[in-house]
Design a protein around this motif. Structure first.
Motif, PDB file in Angstrom:
ATOM      1  N   ALA A 142       5.925  20.695 -28.989  1.00  0.00           N
ATOM      2  CA  ALA A 142       6.217  19.727 -27.928  1.00  0.00           C
ATOM      3  C   ALA A 142       6.065  18.311 -28.463  1.00  0.00           C
ATOM      4  N   ALA A 143       7.121  17.516 -28.340  1.00  0.00           N
ATOM      5  CA  ALA A 143       7.072  16.131 -28.798  1.00  0.00           C
ATOM      6  C   ALA A 143       6.098  15.338 -27.943  1.00  0.00           C
ATOM      7  N   VAL A 144       5.204  14.620 -28.583  1.00  0.00           N
ATOM      8  CA  VAL A 144       4.184  13.863 -27.860  1.00  0.00           C
ATOM      9  C   VAL A 144       4.810  12.864 -26.903  1.00  0.00           C
ATOM     10  N   LYS A 145       5.875  12.211 -27.325  1.00  0.00           N
ATOM     11  CA  LYS A 145       6.493  11.190 -26.481  1.00  0.00           C
ATOM     12  C   LYS A 145       7.100  11.769 -25.207  1.00  0.00           C
ATOM     13  N   SER A 146       7.311  13.094 -25.164  1.00  0.00           N
ATOM     14  CA  SER A 146       7.881  13.724 -23.969  1.00  0.00           C
ATOM     15  C   SER A 146       6.802  14.190 -22.994  1.00  0.00           C
ATOM     16  N   LEU A 147       5.535  14.013 -23.366  1.00  0.00           N
ATOM     17  CA  LEU A 147       4.419  14.510 -22.560  1.00  0.00           C
ATOM     18  C   LEU A 147       3.714  13.374 -21.832  1.00  0.00           C
ATOM     19  N   SER A 148       3.010  13.716 -20.772  1.00  0.00           N
ATOM     20  CA  SER A 148       2.090  12.760 -20.157  1.00  0.00           C
ATOM     21  C   SER A 148       0.780  12.831 -20.930  1.00  0.00           C
ATOM     22  N   ALA A 149      -0.109  11.887 -20.680  1.00  0.00           N
ATOM     23  CA  ALA A 149      -1.407  11.903 -21.358  1.00  0.00           C
ATOM     24  C   ALA A 149      -2.158  13.193 -21.056  1.00  0.00           C
ATOM     25  N   GLY A 150      -2.151  13.612 -19.785  1.00  0.00           N
ATOM     26  CA  GLY A 150      -2.853  14.828 -19.396  1.00  0.00           C
ATOM     27  C   GLY A 150      -2.272  16.063 -20.050  1.00  0.00           C
ATOM     28  N   GLN A 151      -0.948  16.123 -20.135  1.00  0.00           N
ATOM     29  CA  GLN A 151      -0.306  17.267 -20.782  1.00  0.00           C
ATOM     30  C   GLN A 151      -0.645  17.319 -22.267  1.00  0.00           C
ATOM     31  N   ALA A 152      -0.622  16.170 -22.919  1.00  0.00           N
ATOM     32  CA  ALA A 152      -0.940  16.120 -24.347  1.00  0.00           C
ATOM     33  C   ALA A 152      -2.392  16.510 -24.599  1.00  0.00           C
ATOM     34  N   ARG A 153      -3.294  16.017 -23.748  1.00  0.00           N
ATOM     35  CA  ARG A 153      -4.719  16.336 -23.902  1.00  0.00           C
ATOM     36  C   ARG A 153      -4.956  17.831 -23.742  1.00  0.00           C
ATOM     37  N   LEU A 154      -4.300  18.439 -22.749  1.00  0.00           N
ATOM     38  CA  LEU A 154      -4.466  19.863 -22.491  1.00  0.00           C
ATOM     39  C   LEU A 154      -3.861  20.694 -23.616  1.00  0.00           C
ATOM     40  N   LEU A 155      -2.744  20.230 -24.170  1.00  0.00           N
ATOM     41  CA  LEU A 155      -2.069  20.966 -25.234  1.00  0.00           C
ATOM     42  C   LEU A 155      -2.862  20.928 -26.537  1.00  0.00           C
ATOM     43  N   LEU A 156      -3.511  19.821 -26.809  1.00  0.00           N
ATOM     44  CA  LEU A 156      -4.341  19.728 -28.012  1.00  0.00           C
ATOM     45  C   LEU A 156      -5.565  20.625 -27.923  1.00  0.00           C
ATOM     46  N   SER A 157      -6.085  20.796 -26.718  1.00  0.00           N
ATOM     47  CA  SER A 157      -7.299  21.596 -26.553  1.00  0.00           C
ATOM     48  C   SER A 157      -6.967  23.080 -26.483  1.00  0.00           C
ATOM     49  N   GLY A 158      -7.969  23.916 -26.681  1.00  0.00           N
ATOM     50  CA  GLY A 158      -7.815  25.369 -26.617  1.00  0.00           C
ATOM     51  C   GLY A 158      -9.143  26.024 -26.924  1.00  0.00           C
ATOM     52  N   GLU A 159      -9.162  27.327 -26.898  1.00  0.00           N
ATOM     53  CA  GLU A 159     -10.399  28.027 -27.232  1.00  0.00           C
ATOM     54  C   GLU A 159     -10.704  27.834 -28.715  1.00  0.00           C
ATOM     55  N   ARG A 213       0.852  -1.193   0.000  1.00  0.00           N
ATOM     56  CA  ARG A 213       0.000   0.000   0.000  1.00  0.00           C
ATOM     57  C   ARG A 213       0.891   1.247   0.000  1.00  0.00           C
ATOM     58  N   PRO A 214       1.524   1.533  -1.128  1.00  0.00           N
ATOM     59  CA  PRO A 214       2.416   2.690  -1.205  1.00  0.00           C
ATOM     60  C   PRO A 214       1.657   4.001  -1.363  1.00  0.00           C
ATOM     61  N   VAL A 215       2.338   5.097  -1.065  1.00  0.00           N
ATOM     62  CA  VAL A 215       1.796   6.431  -1.318  1.00  0.00           C
ATOM     63  C   VAL A 215       2.136   6.808  -2.752  1.00  0.00           C
ATOM     64  N   GLU A 216       1.128   7.204  -3.527  1.00  0.00           N
ATOM     65  CA  GLU A 216       1.342   7.571  -4.919  1.00  0.00           C
ATOM     66  C   GLU A 216       1.026   9.044  -5.142  1.00  0.00           C
ATOM     67  N   THR A 217       1.703   9.633  -6.098  1.00  0.00           N
ATOM     68  CA  THR A 217       1.465  11.024  -6.488  1.00  0.00           C
ATOM     69  C   THR A 217       0.797  11.028  -7.855  1.00  0.00           C
ATOM     70  N   VAL A 218      -0.387  11.637  -7.927  1.00  0.00           N
ATOM     71  CA  VAL A 218      -1.166  11.661  -9.166  1.00  0.00           C
ATOM     72  C   VAL A 218      -1.262  13.098  -9.672  1.00  0.00           C
ATOM     73  N   SER A 219      -0.833  13.333 -10.898  1.00  0.00           N
ATOM     74  CA  SER A 219      -0.951  14.653 -11.528  1.00  0.00           C
ATOM     75  C   SER A 219      -2.121  14.628 -12.498  1.00  0.00           C
ATOM     76  N   ILE A 220      -3.057  15.554 -12.310  1.00  0.00           N
ATOM     77  CA  ILE A 220      -4.251  15.620 -13.150  1.00  0.00           C
ATOM     78  C   ILE A 220      -4.307  16.996 -13.805  1.00  0.00           C
ATOM     79  N   HIS A 221      -4.466  17.032 -15.124  1.00  0.00           N
ATOM     80  CA  HIS A 221      -4.391  18.274 -15.892  1.00  0.00           C
ATOM     81  C   HIS A 221      -5.757  18.682 -16.439  1.00  0.00           C
ATOM     82  N   GLY A 222      -6.031  20.010 -16.421  1.00  0.00           N
ATOM     83  CA  GLY A 222      -7.294  20.500 -16.953  1.00  0.00           C
ATOM     84  C   GLY A 222      -7.552  21.949 -16.552  1.00  0.00           C
ATOM     85  N   PRO A 223      -8.749  22.457 -16.786  1.00  0.00           N
ATOM     86  CA  PRO A 223      -9.790  21.749 -17.526  1.00  0.00           C
ATOM     87  C   PRO A 223      -9.520  21.780 -19.023  1.00  0.00           C
ATOM     88  N   VAL A 224      -9.942  20.726 -19.697  1.00  0.00           N
ATOM     89  CA  VAL A 224      -9.801  20.651 -21.144  1.00  0.00           C
ATOM     90  C   VAL A 224     -10.713  21.692 -21.781  1.00  0.00           C
TER      91      VAL A 224
END
Length: 399
Positions: free
Chosen positions: A352-369, A284-295
């Motif tokens: 930004a190279a996709v392979k250098s991003l997390s899923a959340g970072q990539a999702r946020l970067l693709l989105s915009g106004e 039962r380890p302690v984990e750090t979760v990074s969540i990106h948004g809002p999309v």
């Protein structure tokens, strides 16, 4: 002799004017916004929302009657439904008699308790317009300044609502109610280390939720995951206390909590009809979760695959693999006109190279106004070189 039983092991790491001030004999005491569950209430549903007033009719006596009814509701209010009744009565009183200062004052107080800060500021301004020389005029002017601050904080908080994504591709929807934030998973990607040769079969959606309280930029609360099935094995529900922080400038929440690891074992005869052999806790380890948004609401207008799974072989790779590709791109749509085609792999997003991003970072970067530009570098199967594609973001589709 070869053992006909095959064992597989899976570890799961898995929100008017008066010339003189009247004598105010009926004023409700100052209180803060009620932190109670919202019940069914007429015309009021969400903090910060301007409420449509009922069409007022009647005499001054009727206005006084509505005022007193409002006071009764306000003085005994225990729920937002009670406050809604008080607000409705005060609105009727001020609608019939716009110079009734005490009705404006208490209307503002009820609106503050309900969390309707913008409406409360307007009510207090009307009170000061009707009674500019009232003994508490300066106090109410000061109160308006305080409410401006609270309204700004409320708008900032509500601006966080929407879809968020963590580093592994799990999608959440954030709702905000005052200082309370709720993150509910739209799609949950468990963290899995599979034993060689095993192919875990996962539920596509598992109920996962964060119930958080925000104080300043610090977060605290609870995390919970419902029971799920892995390779026919029922994995027990899990929950833990959460601490963390929200970084608005980066569009990110960092959450820390324990998460129980489980190991499952399945057995089958000649690889057929697998059944669960055992489920054991393995830490039962302690984990750090990074969540990106809002999309944001703008994007490519076509489906983009790869955030939570990559279909590159016989069996899909579950979770983020640093790769994104386009789904169907119908002829005539903006993405098609820009040069994108189904199956194109996105290599770079705005530099930004996709392979250098997390899923959340990539999702946020693709989105915009909607209408803002985005530059992609894509690779198309059969091509030796990548291609630069530029387009303006359009309304995103639901994925």
């Amino acid at each position: 002799m070869r053992n006909p039983y095959i064992f597989g092991f899976v570890a799961i790491f898995f929100t008017g004017c008066a010339s003189a001030p009247p004598t105010l004999t009926s004023v409700a005491p100052e209180t803060t916004a009620l932190n109670v569950p919202s019940e069914s209430a007429p015309a009021i549903e969400k903090p910060g929302q301007t409420v449509a007033r009922p069409k007022p009719t009647g005499t001054e006596a009727d206005a006084r009657r509505h005022f007193l009814r409002g006071m009764a509701a306000l003085e005994t209010a225990k729920t937002k439904a009670d406050l809604a009744l008080a607000i409705e009565e005060f609105n009727l009183a001020t609608g019939i008699s716009p110079k009734m200062a005490e009705a404006w004052l208490n209307l503002g107080k009820a609106q503050v308790q309900h969390g309707l800060y913008a409406d409360a500021m307007e009510s207090y301004r009307q009170y000061l317009k009707v009674a500019p020389d009232a003994p508490d005029a300066q106090t109410m002017q000061d109160e308006i300044v305080k409410l401006e601050f609270r309204q700004e904080r409320l708008e900032k908080s509500q601006g966080r609502e929407g879809e968020w994504m963590d580093n592994d591709g799990s999608r959440y929807y954030l709702t905000v109610s005052g200082n309370r934030l709720t993150l509910k998973a739209l799609e949950y990607v468990p963290k899995i280390d599979a034993a060689p040769g095993s192919d875990p079969i996962l539920d596509e959606s598992v109920p996962v939720e964060y119930q958080l309280f925000l104080q300043g930029d610090q977060l605290s609360g609870k995390w919970s995951r419902a029971e799920l099935t892995v390779n026919t094995c029922p994995v027990p529900k899990d929950e833990a206390d959460v601490t963390g922080e929200i970084i608005d400038s980066e569009g990110k929440m960092i959450l820390r909590h324990e998460r129980t690891r489980f190991r499952t074992a399945t057995v089958s005869f000649l690889g057929l009809n697998p059944s669960c052999e055992s489920v054991e806790k393995s830490g039962r380890p302690v984990e750090t979760v990074s969540i990106h948004g809002p999309v944001k609401k703008g994007g490519l207008g076509v489906a983009v695959a790869g955030f939570s799974r990559w279909d590159g072989g016989i069996f899909p790779d579950i979770g983020w693999r640093g790769r994104l590709k386009l789904g169907p791109v119908p002829p005539g749509c903006p993405a098609y006109e820009a040069g994108l085609r189904a199956g194109d792999e996105i290599m770079v997003i705005d530099g930004a190279a996709v392979k250098s991003l997390s899923a959340g970072q990539a999702r946020l970067l693709l989105s915009g106004e909607i209408g803002t530009p985005v530059t992609l570098e894509i690779w198309r199967r059969g091509s030796k070189n990548t291609t630069i594609i530029k387009m303006n973001r359009v309304e995103e589709i639901k994925q």
